[in-house]
Design an enzyme around this catalytic site. Structure first.
Site, PDB file in Angstrom:
ATOM      1  N   GLY A  13       0.902  -1.212   0.258  1.00 26.23           N
ATOM      2  CA  GLY A  13       0.160   0.051   0.148  1.00 26.23           C
ATOM      3  C   GLY A  13       0.886   1.206  -0.070  1.00 26.23           C
ATOM      4  N   ALA A  14       1.999   1.232  -0.712  1.00 30.79           N
ATOM      5  CA  ALA A  14       3.134   2.215  -0.758  1.00 30.79           C
ATOM      6  C   ALA A  14       2.817   3.220  -1.803  1.00 30.79           C
ATOM      7  CB  ALA A  14       4.403   1.606  -0.552  1.00 30.79           C
ATOM      8  N   ARG A  16       0.768   5.589  -1.875  1.00 31.97           N
ATOM      9  CA  ARG A  16       0.380   6.914  -1.256  1.00 31.97           C
ATOM     10  C   ARG A  16       0.329   7.019   0.366  1.00 31.97           C
ATOM     11  NH1 ARG A  16      -5.609   7.034  -0.953  1.00 31.97           N
ATOM     12  NH2 ARG A  16      -6.373   5.297  -2.071  1.00 31.97           N
ATOM     13  N   TYR A 154     -13.707  -2.642  10.154  1.00 36.29           N
ATOM     14  CA  TYR A 154     -12.294  -2.221  10.130  1.00 36.29           C
ATOM     15  C   TYR A 154     -11.832  -2.619  11.547  1.00 36.29           C
ATOM     16  CZ  TYR A 154      -8.407   1.201   9.648  1.00 36.29           C
ATOM     17  OH  TYR A 154      -7.244   2.205   9.597  1.00 36.29           O
ATOM     18  N   ALA A 155     -12.618  -2.157  12.666  1.00 32.77           N
ATOM     19  CA  ALA A 155     -12.181  -2.422  14.087  1.00 32.77           C
ATOM     20  C   ALA A 155     -11.799  -3.804  14.395  1.00 32.77           C
ATOM     21  CB  ALA A 155     -13.297  -1.947  15.103  1.00 32.77           C
ATOM     22  N   THR A 156     -12.391  -4.751  13.835  1.00 32.76           N
ATOM     23  CA  THR A 156     -12.468  -6.143  14.055  1.00 32.76           C
ATOM     24  C   THR A 156     -11.006  -6.747  13.271  1.00 32.76           C
ATOM     25  OG1 THR A 156     -14.797  -6.644  14.078  1.00 32.76           O
ATOM     26  CG2 THR A 156     -13.299  -8.409  13.651  1.00 32.76           C
ATOM     27  N   ALA A 157     -10.857  -6.169  12.053  1.00 36.09           N
ATOM     28  CA  ALA A 157      -9.796  -6.439  11.399  1.00 36.09           C
ATOM     29  C   ALA A 157      -8.283  -5.838  12.081  1.00 36.09           C
ATOM     30  CB  ALA A 157      -9.782  -6.046   9.950  1.00 36.09           C
ATOM     31  N   LYS A 158      -8.520  -4.856  12.417  1.00 36.28           N
ATOM     32  CA  LYS A 158      -7.435  -4.021  13.229  1.00 36.28           C
ATOM     33  C   LYS A 158      -7.188  -4.553  14.451  1.00 36.28           C
ATOM     34  CE  LYS A 158      -5.932  -1.121  10.148  1.00 36.28           C
ATOM     35  NZ  LYS A 158      -4.801  -1.532   9.320  1.00 36.28           N
TER      36      LYS A 158
END
Ligand code: NAP
Length: 253
Positions: A13-14, A16, A154-158
């Site tokens: 994801g580099a 940006r 997103y919270a679950t993934a993080k």
């Protein structure tokens, strides 16, 4: 004198945001950097930025959630730069919504990039670290791992990334490999601009409001995270493993 055989770092994801800043920073630290993103041509912009500082980098296009694309990308990095011994799992997306409006696709997409992507990338790269007897893995979590309205996916993934990281630290430590997590708070980037847009708050206002709630009274910058990555991958950080560092301008639980 530049290192004749620089270590190779791969940042996902580099093209940006945080990933681009991290790729530039690691190049400044003396790593040869593989700049991986969905679109190779956008990743090339980061490579060009590194080249202006006389760093070494290549652009690699791959979807981190696609097993065969990940395998091909890592093979290319090995062939063109050398075996990667630093991996930064940074690629990320948001598909925010309140739970009752969240579609299974929004759930699966977020799990796919953050969890499956970090798993596939790490599995593909770890063997090079094991062979070298040295490695550094840095995974991007978030303060959202502690819970955040509108971000059940997103919270679950993080939060999952934190468990993943601690397990990597336990399994891979004996091979000279450390694994750590950075959990940013509010960082000004395209990702947070999209959030401001979605909730209909002008960007300047959004930044001002968020900064007011942060103890150091400012928004985070992409370089705040790149600096933390630089610490974790440093030779001298070899006894720091399995940690979650909240880089949020103040404490988190
Ligand atoms: P960003 O500006 O949206 O950049 C994310 C990058 O990841 C983009 O270049 C994107 O490519 C790429 N990407 C998305 N899906 C991918 C995939 N499947 N395979 C390969 N690359 C993919 O985000 P950011 O703000 O820099 O965030 C970077 C990381 O930090 C993310 O993991 C994010 O969750 C985390 N984080 C950010 C913040 C914040 O406040 N910004 C806070 C906490 C954590 P495209 O442009 O082609 O989509």
């Amino acid at each position: 004198m530049p290192d004749p055989t620089p270590r190779v770092a791969l940042v996902t994801g580099a093209a940006r945001g945080i990933g681009a800043a991290t790729a530039v920073r690691l190049a400044q630290d003396g790593f040869a950097v593989a700049v991986l993103d969905l679109d190779e041509s956008t990743a090339k912009e980061t490579v060009d930025a590194i080249a202006t500082h006389r760093g070494t980098a290549i652009a690699v296009g791959a979807d981190v959630a696609d097993e065969s694309a990940v395998a091909a990308a890592v093979t290319r990095v090995v062939d063109e730069l050398g075996a990667p011994t630093v991996l930064v799992n940074n690629a990320g997306i948001t598909r925010d919504n309140l739970l009752f409006k969240m579609s299974p696709l929004d759930w699966d997409s977020v799990m796919g990039v953050h969890l499956r992507g970090s798993f596939l990338m790490t599995r593909a790269v770890q063997k090079h670290m094991v062979d070298a007897g040295w490695g550094r893995i840095v995974n991007l979590s978030s303060t959202s791992a502690l819970g955040n309205r509108g971000q059940a996916n997103y919270a679950t993934a993080k939060a999952g990334i934190q468990g993943f990281t601690k397990t990597l630290a336990i399994e891979l430590g004996r091979f000279g490999i450390t694994a750590n997590c950075i959990a940013p708070g509010f960082i000004a980037s395209d990702m947070t601009k999209a959030t401001a847009e979605r909730i209909g708050v002008p960007w300047e206002q959004y930044v001002q409001d968020r900064a007011a709630a942060i103890p150091v009274q400012r928004a985070g910058e992409v370089d705040d995270i790149a600096n933390a990555v630089s610490f974790f991958v440093d030779e001298r950080a070899g006894f720091v493993s399995g940690q979650v560092l909240y880089v949020a301008g103040g404490p988190r639980a």
